[in-house]
Scaffold this active site. Structure first.
Site, PDB file in Angstrom:
ATOM      1  N   LYS A 116       0.820  -1.215   0.000  1.00 15.33           N
ATOM      2  CA  LYS A 116       0.000   0.000   0.000  1.00 15.33           C
ATOM      3  C   LYS A 116       0.856   1.268   0.000  1.00 15.33           C
ATOM      4  CE  LYS A 116      -2.968  -2.993  -0.077  1.00 15.33           C
ATOM      5  NZ  LYS A 116      -3.417  -3.386  -1.424  1.00 15.33           N
ATOM      6  N   GLY A 165      -8.871  -3.733   5.743  1.00 13.38           N
ATOM      7  CA  GLY A 165      -9.149  -3.397   7.129  1.00 13.38           C
ATOM      8  C   GLY A 165      -8.416  -4.239   8.153  1.00 13.38           C
ATOM      9  N   LEU A 203     -10.064   9.834   8.395  1.00 11.83           N
ATOM     10  CA  LEU A 203     -11.251  10.517   7.867  1.00 11.83           C
ATOM     11  C   LEU A 203     -12.454   9.926   8.593  1.00 11.83           C
ATOM     12  CD1 LEU A 203     -10.407  10.386   4.043  1.00 11.83           C
ATOM     13  CD2 LEU A 203      -9.923  12.231   5.648  1.00 11.83           C
ATOM     14  N   LYS A 237     -18.455  -6.000   1.592  1.00  7.90           N
ATOM     15  CA  LYS A 237     -19.458  -5.211   0.882  1.00  7.90           C
ATOM     16  C   LYS A 237     -20.771  -5.988   0.828  1.00  7.90           C
ATOM     17  CE  LYS A 237     -15.801  -3.085  -1.778  1.00  7.90           C
ATOM     18  NZ  LYS A 237     -14.898  -3.263  -2.936  1.00  7.90           N
ATOM     19  N   GLU A 275      -9.239   2.610  -5.646  1.00  8.23           N
ATOM     20  CA  GLU A 275     -10.147   2.842  -4.514  1.00  8.23           C
ATOM     21  C   GLU A 275      -9.873   4.206  -3.900  1.00  8.23           C
ATOM     22  OE1 GLU A 275     -10.749  -1.689  -2.752  1.00  8.23           O
ATOM     23  OE2 GLU A 275     -10.086  -0.074  -1.432  1.00  8.23           O
ATOM     24  N   GLU A 287      -6.013   2.578  -2.242  1.00 13.89           N
ATOM     25  CA  GLU A 287      -5.408   1.341  -2.751  1.00 13.89           C
ATOM     26  C   GLU A 287      -5.810   1.130  -4.205  1.00 13.89           C
ATOM     27  OE1 GLU A 287      -6.973  -2.008  -0.440  1.00 13.89           O
ATOM     28  OE2 GLU A 287      -6.570  -0.954   1.417  1.00 13.89           O
ATOM     29  N   ARG A 291      -7.218  -6.722 -10.076  1.00 10.96           N
ATOM     30  CA  ARG A 291      -8.000  -7.893 -10.495  1.00 10.96           C
ATOM     31  C   ARG A 291      -9.428  -7.449 -10.824  1.00 10.96           C
ATOM     32  NH1 ARG A 291     -11.136  -7.599  -6.015  1.00 10.96           N
ATOM     33  NH2 ARG A 291     -10.025  -7.201  -4.083  1.00 10.96           N
ATOM     34  N   ARG A 337     -25.355  -8.740  -2.498  1.00  7.91           N
ATOM     35  CA  ARG A 337     -24.614  -9.995  -2.296  1.00  7.91           C
ATOM     36  C   ARG A 337     -25.389 -10.858  -1.313  1.00  7.91           C
ATOM     37  NH1 ARG A 337     -18.163  -8.858  -1.758  1.00  7.91           N
ATOM     38  NH2 ARG A 337     -17.984  -7.143  -3.261  1.00  7.91           N
TER      39      ARG A 337
HETATM   40  C1  MV4 Z   1      -9.581   4.740   6.098  1.00  8.35           C
HETATM   41  C2  MV4 Z   1     -10.725   5.231   6.800  1.00  8.35           C
HETATM   42  C3  MV4 Z   1     -10.647   6.499   7.322  1.00  8.35           C
HETATM   43  N1  MV4 Z   1      -9.512   7.237   7.194  1.00  8.35           N
HETATM   44  N2  MV4 Z   1      -8.493   5.523   5.988  1.00  8.35           N
HETATM   45  C4  MV4 Z   1     -10.978   0.243   5.568  1.00  8.35           C
HETATM   46  C5  MV4 Z   1     -10.423  -0.825   4.698  1.00  8.35           C
HETATM   47  C6  MV4 Z   1      -9.407  -0.188   3.847  1.00  8.35           C
HETATM   48  N3  MV4 Z   1      -9.570  -0.590   2.487  1.00  8.35           N
HETATM   49  C7  MV4 Z   1      -9.544   1.267   4.056  1.00  8.35           C
HETATM   50  N4  MV4 Z   1     -10.448   1.476   5.128  1.00  8.35           N
HETATM   51  C8  MV4 Z   1     -10.615   2.700   5.668  1.00  8.35           C
HETATM   52  N5  MV4 Z   1      -9.551   3.540   5.558  1.00  8.35           N
HETATM   53  C9  MV4 Z   1      -8.472   6.728   6.528  1.00  8.35           C
HETATM   54  N6  MV4 Z   1      -7.358   7.465   6.438  1.00  8.35           N
HETATM   55  C10 MV4 Z   1     -11.832   4.403   6.882  1.00  8.35           C
HETATM   56  C11 MV4 Z   1     -11.777   3.114   6.341  1.00  8.35           C
HETATM   57  C12 MV4 Z   1     -12.970   2.315   6.498  1.00  8.35           C
HETATM   58  C13 MV4 Z   1     -13.695   1.881   5.399  1.00  8.35           C
HETATM   59  C14 MV4 Z   1     -13.304   2.169   4.104  1.00  8.35           C
HETATM   60  C15 MV4 Z   1     -14.014   1.712   3.028  1.00  8.35           C
HETATM   61  C16 MV4 Z   1     -15.167   0.974   3.243  1.00  8.35           C
HETATM   62  C17 MV4 Z   1     -15.570   0.667   4.515  1.00  8.35           C
HETATM   63  C18 MV4 Z   1     -14.849   1.110   5.601  1.00  8.35           C
HETATM   64  C19 MV4 Z   1     -15.288   0.800   6.873  1.00  8.35           C
HETATM   65  C20 MV4 Z   1     -14.553   1.236   7.937  1.00  8.35           C
HETATM   66  C21 MV4 Z   1     -13.408   1.980   7.755  1.00  8.35           C
END
Ligand code: MV4
Length: 452
Positions: A116, A165, A203, A237, A275, A287, A291, A337
């Site tokens: 990442k 996560g 955030l 999701k 993303e 990220e 795929r 889903r």
């Molecule tokens: C974050 C965030 C808040 N601030 N990064 C969760 C999994 C990973 N792919 C990124 N994620 C998050 N990153 C910052 N700087 C909140 C999440 C997050 C989240 C992101 C996407 C979809 C669902 C989520 C559920 C909880 C937290």
């Protein structure tokens, strides 16, 4: 061209890939574990090879067995599907070293985006905005504390070696930092075999918006718009939609153009997803997935483009048959889903399907490997069906989804279907008034009601 395609996966996604391959005149080879001998992906394929016992690590993750299956059957390409080996750079490299086509990007690009921190570094160089964070893995508490002091608490500790996560920790105060770092490092080591962690500004209420791209091996690339995947529970999701109800056409065009520019600069080929977290009018890259994704059908429904067909064609060395200006976004699509889980507790509910009837009609699509009499196993992912609908606008799409859910019959096991029927009546859902944490609250309320 690819004459014979080995599909190194199972379930609905193996069927999805088989269907695209057949339409292109390819022969297909299914691989399967002993538990999946009577699975639908085996029944549909032209040939099949058993690659090991039920446990994934001995079958669907067994690289030598899969490569041997390709050699025995004379396949000339391998599609890894989703999950399992789809983002394993070593597997991509091994496939190519055996003289076969890997249906996916190069091993170098998988590696670049798999970390990442190198992914964020690449994004920054390519002009894509990222969440403010430490550019290097944090090895000393002092570095983490200094960064948090600079951007303000709360901050987030994340694992460099993997997303989803796992190994993530919110840190509210300086006092919590040392312990959060060591817990996150331990989790990162356990899940990804890499203890490296970094810090980001937290955030508090973002939406998850991802941009689909498609690129050939000749430097041509397009974006296919975005998907809003904010409705998640424990990083799984549940419902995805396209387009995002909160994006303007101008934001879509600008974000899409940034992603297209990035893949061209990188020399990336295949399908891919950028993303982003979206908050207060700003996008922050987090990220890139190298795929196909589970939710790709919602993009197909609003663009009319078969993503798997295009993925196979670019892997086979064809040029993209369209340009960005040819891509039109029409109407609205949603995907539910359906998992083999209790709809309140989400406890797994494997078992035998005693009756099955899929909905149909205008604008309705079901991607599923279920059939009457099939046994859902506990060894694998609990996803049993994806219900995807299209409508002229979001409201029509919701009405059609309700109608289709009402027709769906899956008996013999419990599924999450009733959860969606409740979700589709919720005023905040209907108003698109949610962030990535909203669904957890919605589920907690249902659980409280149930307990009362
Ligand atoms: C974050 C965030 C808040 N601030 N990064 C969760 C999994 C990973 N792919 C990124 N994620 C998050 N990153 C910052 N700087 C909140 C999440 C997050 C989240 C992101 C996407 C979809 C669902 C989520 C559920 C909880 C937290």
């Amino acid at each position: 061209m690819i004459a014979k395609l080995l599909i190194a996966n199972r379930g609905e996604i193996a069927l999805r890939i088989h269907r695209a391959a057949k339409e292109l005149g390819m022969a297909t080879v299914a691989v399967h574990s002993t538990a999946d001998a009577d699975a639908m992906h085996v029944r549909l394929a032209d040939e099949s090879v058993c690659i090991g016992p039920a446990a994934s690590k001995d079958s669907y993750l067994n690289m030598p067995a899969i490569l041997s299956a390709a050699a025995i059957t004379g396949a000339d390409a391998i599609h890894p599907g989703i999950g399992f080996l789809a983002e394993n750079a070593r597997f991509a490299e091994m496939v190519e070293d055996h003289g076969l086509i890997f249906v996916g990007p190069s091993a170098e690009h998988i590696l670049l985006m798999g970390d990442k921190l190198t992914a964020k570094e690449a994004a920054t160089k390519l002009g894509i905005p990222i969440v403010p964070g430490t550019p290097e893995p944090v090895e000393e508490d002092a570095v983490a504390l200094a960064f948090a002091e600079e951007v303000g608490y709360p901050v987030l500790v994340k694992a460099a070696g993997g997303g989803g996560g796992k190994g993530m920790k919110v840190v509210m105060t300086a006092e919590e930092m040392p312990e959060s770092l060591s817990i996150a490092r331990r989790e990162a080591q356990t899940h990804f075999g890499n203890p490296a962690v970094y810090i980001e500004k937290y955030l508090p209420s973002p939406r998850h918006i991802e941009v689909q791209i498609l690129a050939d091996k000749f430097g041509n690339a397009v974006h296919l718009g975005e998907r809003d995947c904010s409705l998640q529970r424990r990083h799984q999701k549940l419902l995805e939609e396209a387009p995002s109800p909160i994006l303007t056409p101008e934001q879509r065009a600008e974000l899409g153009a940034q992603c297209v520019n990035a893949v061209k600069e990188l020399g990336y080929h295949g399908v891919g997803t950028f993303e982003f977290l979206y908050q207060d009018g700003q996008f922050y890259f987090i990220e890139m997935n190298t795929r196909l994704q589970v939710e790709h059908p919602v993009t197909e429904m609003i663009t009319g483009i078969d993503l798997v067909r295009q993925q196979l064609l670019v892997a086979a060395g064809e040029k993209l048959p369209f340009k960005q200006k040819d891509i039109k976004f029409t109407g609205h699509a949603m995907e539910c889903r359906l998992n083999a889980e209790n709809p309140i507790s989400f406890a797994p509910r494997p078992g035998k399907i005693s009756d099955y009837h899929a909905p149909g009609g205008f604008g309705v699509r079901v991607d599923s490997a279920l059939y009457n009499g099939y046994r859902v196993h506990s060894h694998y992912d609990s996803l049993v069906a994806k219900l995807i609908v299209h409508g002229n606008d979001r409201a029509t799409c919701v009405d059609r989804l309700k109608r289709a859910l009402g027709e769906f019959v899956i008996l013999g096991i419990e599924t999450t279907l009733p959860l969606f029927q409740q979700l589709l009546e919720d005023p905040d859902f209907l108003a698109s008034n949610f962030d990535v944490k909203w669904l957890e609250g919605f589920v907690a309320e249902l659980q409280e009601k149930k307990a009362a």
